[in-house]
Structure formats: C-alpha cells, structure tokens
Design a protein around this motif. Sequence first.
Motif, PDB file in Angstrom:
ATOM      1  N   ALA A 242      26.233   6.365 -40.941  1.00 50.08           N
ATOM      2  CA  ALA A 242      25.727   7.644 -40.449  1.00 50.08           C
ATOM      3  C   ALA A 242      24.806   8.242 -41.492  1.00 50.08           C
ATOM      4  O   ALA A 242      25.079   8.162 -42.697  1.00 50.08           O
ATOM      5  CB  ALA A 242      26.893   8.578 -40.182  1.00 50.08           C
ATOM      6  N   ASP A 243      23.722   8.798 -41.069  1.00 49.11           N
ATOM      7  CA  ASP A 243      22.858   9.544 -41.974  1.00 49.11           C
ATOM      8  C   ASP A 243      23.358  10.979 -41.959  1.00 49.11           C
ATOM      9  O   ASP A 243      23.253  11.679 -40.953  1.00 49.11           O
ATOM     10  CB  ASP A 243      21.408   9.435 -41.461  1.00 49.11           C
ATOM     11  CG  ASP A 243      20.462  10.219 -42.335  1.00 49.11           C
ATOM     12  OD1 ASP A 243      20.921  10.784 -43.357  1.00 49.11           O
ATOM     13  OD2 ASP A 243      19.258  10.275 -41.999  1.00 49.11           O
ATOM     14  N   ILE A 244      23.920  11.421 -43.071  1.00 46.08           N
ATOM     15  CA  ILE A 244      24.557  12.751 -43.111  1.00 46.08           C
ATOM     16  C   ILE A 244      23.504  13.864 -43.211  1.00 46.08           C
ATOM     17  O   ILE A 244      23.778  15.033 -43.033  1.00 46.08           O
ATOM     18  CB  ILE A 244      25.554  12.810 -44.305  1.00 46.08           C
ATOM     19  CG1 ILE A 244      26.567  11.661 -44.206  1.00 46.08           C
ATOM     20  CG2 ILE A 244      26.293  14.137 -44.394  1.00 46.08           C
ATOM     21  CD1 ILE A 244      27.436  11.669 -42.968  1.00 46.08           C
TER      22      ILE A 244
END
Length: 402
Positions: free
Chosen positions: A393-395
Amino acid sequence: MASNVPVVRLENVSKRFVIRKEKSLKERIVNAGRSAKFKEDFWALRDISLEINAGSSIGLIGPNGSGKSTLLKAIGGIIEPSTGKVERRGRLAALLELGAGFHPDLTGRENVYLNASILGLTTKQTDYYFDDIVDFSGIENFIDTQVKFYSSGMYVRLAFAVAIHVDPDLLLVDEVLAVGDEAFQRKCLDKIRQFQSEGRTIILVTHSLGQVTEMCDRAVLLSEGSVRFDGAPQRATVEFRDLLEDRRLEDAASHGDDSVDAGRVLSASVRAEGRAEGDAIEPGDDLVISATFSHRDGLERWVAAVQIDSVLGQAVYGTTTKRMKMSLPRLKDARTIEFTIRDVHFGSGKYFVNVSLMAHDGTHLHDRPQIASFDVPYYDLAAGTLFAVPEIADIGVVDQAR
Ligand SMILES: Nc1ncnc2c1ncn2[C@@H]1O[C@H](COP(=O)(O)OP(=O)(O)OP(=O)(O)O)[C@@H](O)[C@H]1O
C-alpha cells in the motif's frame, strides 16, 4: 564473467614440506644436523594443474589440512613449489593468514604505506587512497597505534581495506574474512561482488559452502593435496559432503566401530501428494518424502531425519521422527518411512533433500546429502525461499516535521 584469458596457470605443481619426527626438545638438540633419519617428507600439494581465466571467481574447498592455504600461497608466489610451474599475470593482492604483510611494531598508518608499496602503489597513490582505506577499515581511532595492539578483527579490517584499494587484477583471500564481525564480513563480500562485476579474478579459500555456491562460478575441491573435483560449485559441495561422509565411515571403521558402517539410508524420493515424482511442487502442496533405511546388525531406538536445503546449501526445513515423538520398531531389513509435510510454501527454485539415519543419542550413522531434489515454479511477485503473496500500500506523503 570469466573470459578465455588465463591469469593463473599451474603446471604439475607439488609442494613438499619436511617434517621433523623428534618429539622432545632434547631429541632435537641431540639430532641437530644429523641424517634424514629423523625427517620425513610430507607432500602438501601433489601434481596440481589448473588454469584460471580472468574474471572468474574460484572457491577452494576441502577438509582441514587438504592443502587449500598452501595452494593459495603457491598461486600468490608466497611459497615456491617443490616441483612444477606457476605463471601469473596482472597485479596481485593477497589476504592470507593473519600476520602476513604487516609489521607488528609499526602503526596502522605506517603499515598501510608499507603494505601498499609491497603491493605496487607509489607513496603518492597511497596518499590519494589513504582516507578511503582508513574509512573502509572503520578503525580510524587506532590508525596511529602499533598493530601489535590490534585485535585480529581490526587487523583484518585494515589488511582487507589496503588489498582492495591497490586496484588488483587478482585477489586472493584466505579464510581471514571469517575473523571480522558480521557487518564487516558483509561489507567485504559486497566489495568482492563489486570486483566480480568489474571483471577481476578472485580466488577464495573458505569453509562456508554457502559462500562458494553463492559467490563462485567454479570450485576446486582438494583432498590430501590433490584436486578431487574441479567444476560447478553446486556439484563440488555435493562431492565435498560425500568425501566427508566417506572419511567418517573410514574413521569409524579404523576405530573398530563398525556399527556406524552397518546403518544405511538406502534410497529416498520426494513428490507432492497425489502427483508423480519429478513434477513441480506448488505452494499449498503436501510434500511427501519417502526414505528407506536398513541396519546390518539390527538397531533399536533409531531416528530418521530429513532436511531440505536451498541451492545455496542453506537449511530451509528439517524434522526427525524423534522431534515428532515417534518411536520406530527395531531396524534391520529395509524399512521405508514416509514424511508428509503439509501445506508447504516454498519460494521458486530448486531444493535438495538430505536424509540421515541416526542413533537415539543423535549420532549420525549414515547421511545421504542431496539424495533427492524438487523444483518450485517461478513466480514474479517475490524472491526467496518462502512463497507468500505480498500486498503493498502506498500510505501517501508523510509529514516529517511531526
Ligand atoms: N610450513 C609448513 N611446514 C610443514 N607442514 C606444513 C607447512 N605448511 C602447511 N603444512 C602442512 O601441509 C598440509 C596442508 O596445509 P594447508 O594449511 O594448506 O591446509 P588447509 O587445507 O588450508 O587446511 P585448513 O582448512 O585447516 O586451513 C597440512 O598437513 C599442514 O600441516
């Protein structure tokens, strides 16, 4: 990658050492200068012919005393062969046993200059590299201390740092690297990899079979001063294990312990449950390892063991009937034990199965390394010996001020 240009050529190289047979100091004094009666020839290398091409990485392996260090020294020109010829081209840097190359009464700084000049650098060139050398060694606080006060780890750090900064075409490394701490070992191995990618030639003596399969494109197995195998590292490690196993059996037999020779792992196979031997093993399969054992004289309370290794020789999984609290009936005639390992998730690649017959106290009676193997198909989501599907996931942008 190795080229076709030889940088080292050994032709029928043998090395003889003269061993004195007297036991006490008194005997030595009494016999000083006397005949050869009290001396014995010992051939540490016997008739070795090798050609090593530029850009190759060679691992020298073999049991203790098989001649690895002697061969490395002969290649490096540190010792003269008793017979035969060694030819070498290009600039050489050698990291041999501790103590070679450094003067104990000089400081680290002075030794850097001395050592670099022996290896062919001018003072000006050494001035240029000096800070890098000290920086790589990580011992700047001790650089003006006499090296006799160094620990063996500090010593190796400085020696390695000098060796890699003299721009060698050929780097010889004896086991000294094992002396440094883990972080430094990693740093050295990274440097060796960089050297490989630059097309330099590396000859490495090591007891780490993992290091040989991982780093070398060729391995030379020595036994009692002769080349027992020369070729692919993976194959060499198998030959080496077989050699050790033969020795162990001979040793046991010579000590009158024929019980060791009486036990046998006769055969083994591996497959996925419900599929044929030789088919690939998929994640989620139940792995079935079937192994057959026998014992000439009959053996009570015996233990069957299996281990799975990666191609690099690292143990990935292992279990025994003892761990499973399973007691087996007396072993005499061939008896097959089946291990089923449920729901395996191996990463892609090749794996080897080792099988051992052990006594209840853990003594290995017979080992069959790499008696079977299996393949796990390639998947492109991840690398390593564990199969697992990653989620990423790209936070988002993180506020670093907080
Ligand atoms: N200067 C020497 N004088 C007499 N014998 C020697 C000398 N150097 C080495 N040897 C002998 O030659 C044999 C090979 O030694 P060498 O150090 O090359 O083995 P090795 O394979 O590197 O061993 P190890 O794995 O224990 O380091 C050994 O039996 C050793 O005792």
